[in-house]
Scaffold this active site. Structure first.
Site, mmCIF file in Angstrom:
data_model
loop_
_atom_site.group_PDB
_atom_site.id
_atom_site.type_symbol
_atom_site.label_atom_id
_atom_site.label_comp_id
_atom_site.label_asym_id
_atom_site.label_seq_id
_atom_site.Cartn_x
_atom_site.Cartn_y
_atom_site.Cartn_z
ATOM 1 N N CYS A 51 0.837 -1.202 0.000
ATOM 2 C CA CYS A 51 0.000 0.000 0.000
ATOM 3 C C CYS A 51 0.872 1.252 0.000
ATOM 4 O O CYS A 51 0.544 2.251 -0.650
ATOM 5 C CB CYS A 51 -0.916 0.008 1.220
ATOM 6 N N ASP A 449 31.852 15.401 17.916
ATOM 7 C CA ASP A 449 32.271 16.788 18.048
ATOM 8 C C ASP A 449 32.562 17.016 19.534
ATOM 9 O O ASP A 449 32.057 16.281 20.387
ATOM 10 C CB ASP A 449 31.147 17.709 17.565
ATOM 11 N N ASP A 633 28.579 21.771 12.440
ATOM 12 C CA ASP A 633 28.596 20.310 12.337
ATOM 13 C C ASP A 633 27.634 19.788 11.277
ATOM 14 O O ASP A 633 27.658 18.601 10.954
ATOM 15 C CB ASP A 633 28.227 19.674 13.690
#
Length: 754
Positions: A51, A449, A633
């Site tokens: 579907c 980071d 970032d």
């Protein structure tokens, strides 16, 4: 529990009254970009992966449509289209594909009509199946011809109502697909049921020794039981989000500019309006505290047990509970963009991903429909050629038709993904794309980071040599800057002196005149110079001067994020490489790496430098998880194999990440990887079960060793087995998150979910 196959969509749409007008569609849509609108459609007849393919294929080619995604759990289609020009013919396209749809509304009452319909149909089928089975046991035990014929007649009396009432779940779906030129997996199920019923009625009227009423009713019962279990499981996966939505108030007390208070529904409250939140009430909309102070229970939002103090200027989110004190909150987002709505959309988005395994399972399920019909026809022709017995040939064909239905294959992947999304949510992690879960299970390297990710990005002054009488001046100067180090200095003194001629040199420092004195705060070489200084330097703090005279310096250290060391140790124990990339200087980066036990790190990197490092790791065959939070970032988050961001990250960082975690603790990272690995293992098991089932049963059925009853039981049990295997997904409730204390910042609503 059907598996719909992909089918062609009609190119022309016949006119029909009752479809929403262009104006209605626009009013029900919301802006998601400068030139884009998003329309949510309710598609109640959607049942499975096939579907998804059919509905998305019907909507995506429409003029102006940018993207179309169907969420199977909520049966909601999300369509993004260009606002210029007329609204696309969404409803006409879905009607041509065989699906009825309506505009989704947040005001719709929570109903469970589908569940009640399935339960009633399953109950009727179970009553008929178990009673007919009792008659069948007597027949199998050697009942006389008269008794056998009587039991067959009684079985027919029970079976026909069961087929008409309970079987209509499959018949309506099959008829809808057939009308639109598609062939979903309810088609072979319906054909098998009707053929088996017709053959059984024929044999009963002719007083033949065999009838398959038990097979017909058992097939319907087991299929409905599996479909009901599937429905319950999907609903259960969204319980946490739905529970949060149900606890939210329907309206709030709004304070007008003239001080008059009136009660408004949440949908009518606009940004910049002020709402009153009494003790014991939940904050209705995202906003900023305008007046009052209180402790709020943010556990339902952040997952943390500690209460959070808020005061004027504090950001608050919809869903937080006001424990004490009265608050006046300035609304910043409408209800459709609130934290609760954003979380719900993120949960739904987890099912939108077209991951590799899911695409494979969907393609296999869609190809099975013609394959099943061809195989059944081949069985009939082969047995007719070999024996000339049409009755025997038709019995074998019916058995093949029933036993080869690939419902288990169609359920193998989505069931595991639904449970994984629930487990992630229990740990305060939102999955934005189902494919991200699959990629997360493949990582072998985790790259962090530093500032804002491994640390809180909130430095504190650890050493100060500035004389006390000058601290107020330093704090007043620092208060004019948004730099994290300046904020740390500003926190050292209460009260604020007037600062004139304020100037900030990015990367160097700040200066301003207080009274007749000119103060400078920043890099030592800059604050002592009269001109411009270079951006280089190895100082690890900030120097304060007054009229060029050295007054003292400040040293800073950042605070590691909660559970940072624990998370790094957990990742290394799991055999993953851990690396840190930072734009900060080498000294603080090396200190943080040593404190957390990270051997590999790089400092002084610009955003492109982080991307270059990730590309280098990819060329070396490494699959990286990037965990970052800042604007700088975002490129790295997009470049990594998969990415995560904290809930308080910059908007663009959350938008680029595949997963978002809301607590401040970093154990969310190893937890997410563990959940992804478990999901992959369950997917592999489910696919193996589904494929092994079909490989084993098809030859046996073709050789005529399987009766329709055996086929019905085997096919149904294979589907139930796949669902039950997904239900084994281990719960994470027994694990606790360390309290983060009252100073924890409030995560802001997820713009990425819009």
């Amino acid at each position: 529990m059907s598996c719909c196959a992909f089918g062609a969509v009609a190119a022309e749409y016949a006119p029909r009254s009752g479809w929403p007008s262009d104006q209605e569609i626009r009013l029900a849509s919301r802006t998601v970009g400068e030139d884009l609108l998003q329309t949510d459609l309710s598609v109640p007849s959607a049942h499975c992966g096939g579907c998804i393919a059919a509905i998305e294929a019907a909507l995506t080619p429409l003029e102006g449509v940018v993207s179309a995604r169907l969420n199977l759990t909520t049966r909601r289609a999300t369509v993004k289209w260009r606002k210029a020009g007329k609204a696309p013919p969404l409803f006409q396209a879905l009607a041509a594909a065989g699906y009825d749809a309506s505009l989704f509304s947040l005001d719709e009452p929570e109903t469970n009509q589908e569940m009640r319909r399935l339960v009633r149909a399953t109950a009727v089928a179970g009553f008929g199946a178990f009673n007919i089975m009792l008659f069948s046991v007597s027949v199998w035990s050697g009942a006389g011809e008269g008794t056998r014929h009587l039991f067959h007649i009684l079985s027919a009396v029970l079976a026909v109502p069961v087929v008409l009432y309970s079987g209509r779940v499959f018949f309506l779906s099959a008829w809808s697909a057939a009308k639109s030129g598609r062939a979903n997996m309810d088609v072979p199920i319906s054909v098998g049921i009707l053929f088996a019923l017709a053959l059984s009625l024929h044999d009963t009227l002719r007083n033949n020794p065999h009838a398959y009423f038990d097979a017909v009713t058992s097939l319907i019962f087991f299929l409905l039981a599996g479909r009901t279990l599937d429905h319950m499981m999907r609903s259960k996966a969204r319980t946490a989000v739905l529970g949060l939505a149900r606890m939210m108030p329907r309206g709030a007390a709004v304070v007008a500019p003239d001080g008059e208070v009136s009660y408004k529904p949440l949908q009518e409250i606009a940004p910049q309006e002020r709402v009153l939140v009494a003790p014991g009430e939940r904050i209705p909309l995202d906003g900023v505290v305008a007046s009052g102070s209180a402790d709020v229970d943010a556990a339902i939002v952040t997952g943390e047990a500690a209460s959070l103090p808020v005061k004027p200027g504090s950001s608050v989110l919809a869903g937080m509970l006001n424990l004490d004190g009265s608050l006046e909150v300035t609304v910043t987002r409408p209800v459709a963009d609130s934290f609760v709505a954003s979380i719900a959309r993120l949960m739904e988005a987890a099912e939108h991903g077209r991951a590799k395994y899911r695409r494979l399972a969907d393609r296999a399920a869609s190809a099975y429909s013609p394959f099943v019909h061809a195989l059944a026809m081949l069985a009939f022709v082969g047995w007719m050629t070999a024996t000339g017995d049409w009755h025997r040939s038709l019995t074998v064909a019916i058995s093949v038709l029933i036993i080869t239905c690939p419902c288990a294959l169609g359920l193998a992947v989505p069931m595991a993904q639904v449970m994984a999304a629930r487990r992630l949510f229990e740990r305060g992690i939102a999955l934005k794309d189902g494919s991200g879960l699959e990629r997360l299970a493949e990582v072998d390297t985790v790259v962090f980071d530093k500032t804002g990710t491994l640390t809180l990005g909130d430095p504190r002054v650890t050493d100060c040599s500035v004389p006390h009488e000058h601290l107020a001046a330093a704090a007043a100067l620092a208060a004019r800057s948004r730099h994290p180090a300046a904020r740390a200095v500003a926190a050292l003194a209460e009260g604020r002196l007037d600062v004139e001629e304020f100037r900030e040199q990015p990367g160097l420092g700040i200066e301003g005149r207080i009274g007749s004195n000119v103060y400078r705060l920043g890099k030592a070489e800059w604050v002592r110079s009269q001109g411009e200084a270079s951006h280089s330097g190895t100082d690890q703090g900030s120097t304060l001067t007054c009229n060029g005279e050295f007054l003292g310096s400040f040293s800073f250290s950042d605070t590691p994020r909660l559970q940072a060391r624990q998370a790094v140790n957990g990742l290394r124990a799991a055999g993953l490489e851990v690396e840190m990339l930072s734009g900060d200087r080498r000294e603080p980066v090396s200190r943080m790496a040593a404190a957390l036990g990270i051997a590999a790190f790089r400092s002084g990197l610009l955003p492109q430098g982080k991307v270059t490092r990730l590309e280098e790791l990819a060329r070396n065959g490494r699959r990286t998880l990037m965990v970052g939070d800042g604007l700088n970032d975002a490129p790295a988050l997009s470049a990594a194999h998969v990415s995560m961001a904290p809930g308080n990250a910059a908007d663009i960082g959350r938008a680029a990440a595949d997963l978002v975690f809301f607590g401040r603790g970093l154990m969310a990272v190893p937890d997410a990887i563990a959940i992804a690995a478990t999901a992959r293992r369950l997917v592999h098991q489910n696919l193996a079960l589904a494929i092994a089932y079909n490989v084993l049963v098809i030859p046996v059925a073709l050789l005529g060793y399987v009766t329709p009853l055996m086929a019905a039981v085997a096919m149904s049990l294979s589907s139930i087995l796949v669902v039950a295997n997904a239900l084994r997904f281990p719960s994470m409730r027994g694990r606790t998150v360390a309290s983060e204390g009252p100073g924890a910042p409030v995560p802001i609503a997820l713009e990425a979910a819009r």
